[in-house]
Motif scaffolding. Structure first.
Motif, PDB file in Angstrom:
ATOM      1  N   LEU A 248       3.892 -58.964   7.871  1.00 39.50           N
ATOM      2  CA  LEU A 248       4.229 -58.863   6.448  1.00 39.50           C
ATOM      3  C   LEU A 248       3.524 -57.669   5.805  1.00 39.50           C
ATOM      4  N   VAL A 249       3.103 -56.719   6.627  1.00 40.18           N
ATOM      5  CA  VAL A 249       2.321 -55.575   6.138  1.00 40.18           C
ATOM      6  C   VAL A 249       3.222 -54.629   5.355  1.00 40.18           C
ATOM      7  N   THR A 250       2.728 -54.137   4.254  1.00 43.63           N
ATOM      8  CA  THR A 250       3.429 -53.153   3.422  1.00 43.63           C
ATOM      9  C   THR A 250       2.540 -51.936   3.215  1.00 43.63           C
ATOM     10  N   LEU A 251       3.183 -50.845   2.770  1.00 43.53           N
ATOM     11  CA  LEU A 251       2.440 -49.604   2.489  1.00 43.53           C
ATOM     12  C   LEU A 251       1.808 -49.707   1.107  1.00 43.53           C
ATOM     13  N   SER A 252       0.549 -49.443   1.036  1.00 43.61           N
ATOM     14  CA  SER A 252      -0.187 -49.607  -0.210  1.00 43.61           C
ATOM     15  C   SER A 252       0.208 -48.536  -1.223  1.00 43.61           C
ATOM     16  N   PRO A 253       0.372 -48.918  -2.510  1.00 41.23           N
ATOM     17  CA  PRO A 253       0.630 -47.901  -3.549  1.00 41.23           C
ATOM     18  C   PRO A 253      -0.518 -46.906  -3.692  1.00 41.23           C
ATOM     19  N   ILE A 254      -1.708 -47.327  -3.311  1.00 44.86           N
ATOM     20  CA  ILE A 254      -2.853 -46.409  -3.387  1.00 44.86           C
ATOM     21  C   ILE A 254      -2.644 -45.229  -2.450  1.00 44.86           C
ATOM     22  N   ALA A 255      -2.028 -45.480  -1.282  1.00 48.83           N
ATOM     23  CA  ALA A 255      -1.771 -44.390  -0.342  1.00 48.83           C
ATOM     24  C   ALA A 255      -0.796 -43.385  -0.937  1.00 48.83           C
ATOM     25  N   GLN A 256       0.239 -43.858  -1.614  1.00 47.64           N
ATOM     26  CA  GLN A 256       1.196 -42.943  -2.226  1.00 47.64           C
ATOM     27  C   GLN A 256       0.529 -42.100  -3.313  1.00 47.64           C
ATOM     28  N   ASN A 257      -0.352 -42.722  -4.084  1.00 46.82           N
ATOM     29  CA  ASN A 257      -1.054 -41.951  -5.115  1.00 46.82           C
ATOM     30  C   ASN A 257      -1.960 -40.889  -4.497  1.00 46.82           C
ATOM     31  N   LYS A 258      -2.606 -41.225  -3.383  1.00 43.70           N
ATOM     32  CA  LYS A 258      -3.455 -40.234  -2.701  1.00 43.70           C
ATOM     33  C   LYS A 258      -2.621 -39.083  -2.167  1.00 43.70           C
ATOM     34  N   ILE A 259      -1.464 -39.408  -1.602  1.00 41.42           N
ATOM     35  CA  ILE A 259      -0.589 -38.342  -1.089  1.00 41.42           C
ATOM     36  C   ILE A 259      -0.084 -37.476  -2.235  1.00 41.42           C
ATOM     37  N   ALA A 260       0.244 -38.085  -3.379  1.00 40.60           N
ATOM     38  CA  ALA A 260       0.696 -37.310  -4.545  1.00 40.60           C
ATOM     39  C   ALA A 260      -0.395 -36.366  -5.019  1.00 40.60           C
ATOM     40  N   GLN A 261      -1.638 -36.832  -5.037  1.00 38.46           N
ATOM     41  CA  GLN A 261      -2.749 -35.958  -5.438  1.00 38.46           C
ATOM     42  C   GLN A 261      -2.925 -34.807  -4.454  1.00 38.46           C
ATOM     43  N   PHE A 262      -2.753 -35.104  -3.165  1.00 39.21           N
ATOM     44  CA  PHE A 262      -2.901 -34.045  -2.165  1.00 39.21           C
ATOM     45  C   PHE A 262      -1.789 -33.006  -2.311  1.00 39.21           C
ATOM     46  N   ILE A 263      -0.548 -33.447  -2.559  1.00 43.11           N
ATOM     47  CA  ILE A 263       0.564 -32.508  -2.754  1.00 43.11           C
ATOM     48  C   ILE A 263       0.313 -31.643  -3.981  1.00 43.11           C
ATOM     49  N   GLU A 264      -0.144 -32.262  -5.058  1.00 39.83           N
ATOM     50  CA  GLU A 264      -0.418 -31.511  -6.291  1.00 39.83           C
ATOM     51  C   GLU A 264      -1.496 -30.456  -6.066  1.00 39.83           C
ATOM     52  N   LYS A 265      -2.512 -30.804  -5.292  1.00 40.20           N
ATOM     53  CA  LYS A 265      -3.573 -29.839  -4.987  1.00 40.20           C
ATOM     54  C   LYS A 265      -3.051 -28.711  -4.117  1.00 40.20           C
ATOM     55  N   LYS A 266      -2.151 -29.045  -3.171  1.00 37.48           N
ATOM     56  CA  LYS A 266      -1.622 -28.028  -2.262  1.00 37.48           C
ATOM     57  C   LYS A 266      -0.701 -27.061  -3.001  1.00 37.48           C
ATOM     58  N   ILE A 267       0.048 -27.521  -3.987  1.00 35.72           N
ATOM     59  CA  ILE A 267       0.911 -26.630  -4.773  1.00 35.72           C
ATOM     60  C   ILE A 267       0.067 -25.607  -5.515  1.00 35.72           C
ATOM     61  N   GLY A 268      -1.064 -26.034  -6.067  1.00 35.57           N
ATOM     62  CA  GLY A 268      -2.005 -25.103  -6.664  1.00 35.57           C
ATOM     63  C   GLY A 268      -1.609 -24.560  -8.028  1.00 35.57           C
ATOM     64  N   ASN A 269      -0.674 -25.207  -8.702  1.00 34.40           N
ATOM     65  CA  ASN A 269      -0.276 -24.779 -10.044  1.00 34.40           C
ATOM     66  C   ASN A 269      -0.720 -25.849 -11.035  1.00 34.40           C
ATOM     67  N   PRO A 270      -1.655 -25.530 -11.953  1.00 31.41           N
ATOM     68  CA  PRO A 270      -2.140 -26.569 -12.882  1.00 31.41           C
ATOM     69  C   PRO A 270      -1.071 -27.097 -13.823  1.00 31.41           C
ATOM     70  N   GLU A 271       0.051 -26.409 -13.941  1.00 29.12           N
ATOM     71  CA  GLU A 271       1.110 -26.854 -14.837  1.00 29.12           C
ATOM     72  C   GLU A 271       2.154 -27.725 -14.129  1.00 29.12           C
ATOM     73  N   ILE A 272       1.968 -28.007 -12.848  1.00 34.71           N
ATOM     74  CA  ILE A 272       2.890 -28.853 -12.093  1.00 34.71           C
ATOM     75  C   ILE A 272       2.162 -30.129 -11.691  1.00 34.71           C
TER      76      ILE A 272
ATOM     77  N   GLU B 188       6.926 -32.787 -11.809  1.00 36.11           N
ATOM     78  CA  GLU B 188       7.140 -32.512 -13.226  1.00 36.11           C
ATOM     79  C   GLU B 188       6.265 -31.350 -13.648  1.00 36.11           C
ATOM     80  N   GLY B 189       6.660 -30.710 -14.746  1.00 37.09           N
ATOM     81  CA  GLY B 189       5.880 -29.598 -15.282  1.00 37.09           C
ATOM     82  C   GLY B 189       6.736 -28.368 -15.483  1.00 37.09           C
ATOM     83  N   PHE B 190       6.086 -27.207 -15.447  1.00 39.27           N
ATOM     84  CA  PHE B 190       6.759 -25.947 -15.722  1.00 39.27           C
ATOM     85  C   PHE B 190       6.381 -24.934 -14.647  1.00 39.27           C
ATOM     86  N   ALA B 191       7.375 -24.120 -14.279  1.00 37.89           N
ATOM     87  CA  ALA B 191       7.174 -23.012 -13.335  1.00 37.89           C
ATOM     88  C   ALA B 191       7.652 -21.728 -13.999  1.00 37.89           C
ATOM     89  N   ASN B 192       7.043 -20.634 -13.598  1.00 39.76           N
ATOM     90  CA  ASN B 192       7.395 -19.349 -14.209  1.00 39.76           C
ATOM     91  C   ASN B 192       8.697 -18.785 -13.654  1.00 39.76           C
TER      92      ASN B 192
END
Length: 508
Positions: free
Chosen positions: A177-201, A213-217
């Motif tokens: 009955l094991v499921t994927l934790s929402p905490i893992a998805q949030n950690k992956i989202a933070q890692f993706i945001e850091k890898k993009i490297g744009n503070p506005e995204i 979400e956000g803005f790109a030039n």
């Protein structure tokens, strides 16, 4: 006697199997006069047991003197150690029973336990699965409904693969009955945001999806962020209900790109580039000739005449005359040396990246006769054609990239068929710093020739005496070079004051 002996042997075997400190079920009923004073809180619990395997449960709140009741005797045996306040539970038959512990003196219920006795092989399966899944955090292995159940939430999809492989080995004895934790998805989202490297995204994880979400030039920056997100999105974990088609998921991309592209800012006025072009052509010609000529020639003038009438007697008269030409020897010697320099300068001012054109053309007329014998006038063009496209290499750079195309057509001489012209072309790309000059290209031609004892035009073909010697040497040299000087200016009016002073246009 045999029955008594068999009974004594059975009692002796039971005493050896269990420690002497534990009293049997009946021994726990009222054999001691001690009792706890005051009210005792009732303990309730659900206990899983295996057949043939004992489980010790320490209960501190129970007194030494207790009374056992319930339906536990059909599935398990219970032993009580009053010194350590420990219950030893031994599974006997598969099933479910209740164990009720009361106070002998007051009859109050001190503890209630539900005993679930299962076969011993489920416990073995549970222990083996626990050992195989030991390195995975966030899960637990339990026995429910005659199955070993793996439950909990994990962080990595790779752990889900391992759990599935382990459970599959035991067939119907185990499930997950094991499921994927929402905490893992949030950690992956933070890692993706850091890898993009744009503070506005920003990257958010919602219901197994990653929303950008956000803005790109630029649009390229927006697409790059989506590519980075797709690279780090984990594998999809398929739920059993989805696999059995009990639940149908919506077909939505895992990465949802909601990044907006900002409109480009209004561009600053383009810089102005002034290009000064100098055309330099050097010509040298040298000729030296020597000729000694003595070619005397006799012209035959003999004739025959008839005369009659008048006072003169008629008859036939013959006259023989002759003329000697080029009787005197001739010596001719000549030497010529010429030097010429042609310099033409031009200038054009254009915006950065735009093409500048400079043309200086002269049309030379000449007469021709068409097929019907009628004369007409044609024109031959001579002059310079220049196309230059400057491009400043950077906002703060003073280097200019020049795309150059020069064509020069000059007049050599006139002939019966018309003017004879020579063409020179230069096409190149180079970098020049502002204010500095560069020799773009050059063309050097060298023509020389020598003639020996060549008869001049009109010389006699049948001289009496032929004494002739000549030598004619000529050499023509030319060199064509183009110099370009780019000048970066802040505006088109820069430098106009200098021109006004030069032509005295600022004076009244």
């Amino acid at each position: 006697m045999k029955n008594w002996r068999f009974f004594l042997l059975a009692v002796f075997a039971v005493m050896l199997a269990s420690p002497a400190a534990f009293a049997d079920d009946d021994a726990a009923d009222g054999s001691s006069s001690e009792d706890s004073s005051g009210p005792v809180k009732t303990d309730r619990d659900y206990l899983n047991l295996a057949i043939g395997v004992y489980d010790d449960k320490k209960v501190e709140q129970l007194p030494k003197n207790i009374e056992l009741g319930g339906t536990f005797r059909k599935v398990a045996r219970v032993q009580w150690n009053p010194d350590t306040r420990t219950l030893r539970l031994i599974g006997v038959n598969q099933g479910v029973g209740t164990l009720v512990i009361k106070s002998p003196s007051s009859g109050a219920v001190l503890a209630e336990y539900t005993l679930d006795v299962r076969k011993t092989d489920l416990q073995k399966v549970a222990r083996e699965m626990q050992a195989l899944l030991e390195g995975i955090e966030g899960i637990s292995v339990k026995i429910f409904n005659n199955k070993v159940v793996v439950d909990g939430q994990i962080l990595l999809p790779s752990d889900m693969k391992r759990i599935h492989s382990v459970v599959k080995q035991y067939g119907g004895q185990a499930t997950t009955l094991v499921t994927l934790s929402p905490i893992a998805q949030n950690k992956i989202a933070q890692f993706i945001e850091k890898k993009i490297g744009n503070p506005e995204i920003r990257v958010n994880a919602v219901n197994g999806k990653f929303i950008l979400e956000g803005f790109a030039n630029t649009r390229e920056e927006r697409d790059k962020a989506e590519i980075v997100a797709k690279m780090y999105v984990p594998d999809v974990v398929v739920d059993e209900a989805v696999a059995d088609k009990k639940v149908l998921e919506r077909k939505v991309d895992v990465v949802i790109n909601l990044i907006a592209v900002r409109p480009p800012p209004e561009g600053e006025p383009s810089k102005i580039v002034q290009m000064v072009v100098h055309y330099v052509e050097l010509q040298k010609d040298y000729s030296k000739s020597f000729r000694f000529q003595w070619l005397p020639d006799i012209g035959d003038g003999s004739s025959l005449e008839f005369t009659t009438g008048g006072r003169n007697p008629g008859g036939l008269a013959a006259t023989i005359t002759g003329t000697v030409s080029n009787l005197l020897p001739k010596l001719n010697w000549a030497k010529q040396h010429g030097f010429a320099r042609v310099l033409q300068s031009s200038s054009v001012t254009v915006e950065d990246g735009k093409q500048g054109v400079i043309n200086s053309i002269t049309r030379l007329p000449y007469q021709v006769v068409n097929a019907q014998g009628q004369p007409s006038t044609n024109f031959e063009e001579t002059g310079i054609r220049t196309n230059i496209t400057p491009q400043i290499m950077g906002q703060r750079s003073d280097s200019v990239k020049l795309a150059l195309n020069f064509a020069v057509k000059s007049l050599l001489s006139y002939s019966d068929q018309g003017p004879l012209t020579a063409s020179r072309e230069i096409q190149t790309v180079l970098h020049v710093r502002s204010g500095q000059s560069a020799a773009v290209g050059g063309l050097i031609s060298n023509d020389s020739g020598t003639n020996y004892n060549k008869l001049p035009a009109g010389a006699s073909r049948n001289p009496l005496i032929s004494l002739y010697a000549s030598k004619d040497f000529r050499r023509n040299q030319s060199q064509f070079v183009v110099f370009v000087t780019p000048l970066i200016k802040s505006s088109a009016s820069a430098g106009s004051d200098k021109i006004k002073r030069k032509f005295r246009l600022d004076q009244n």
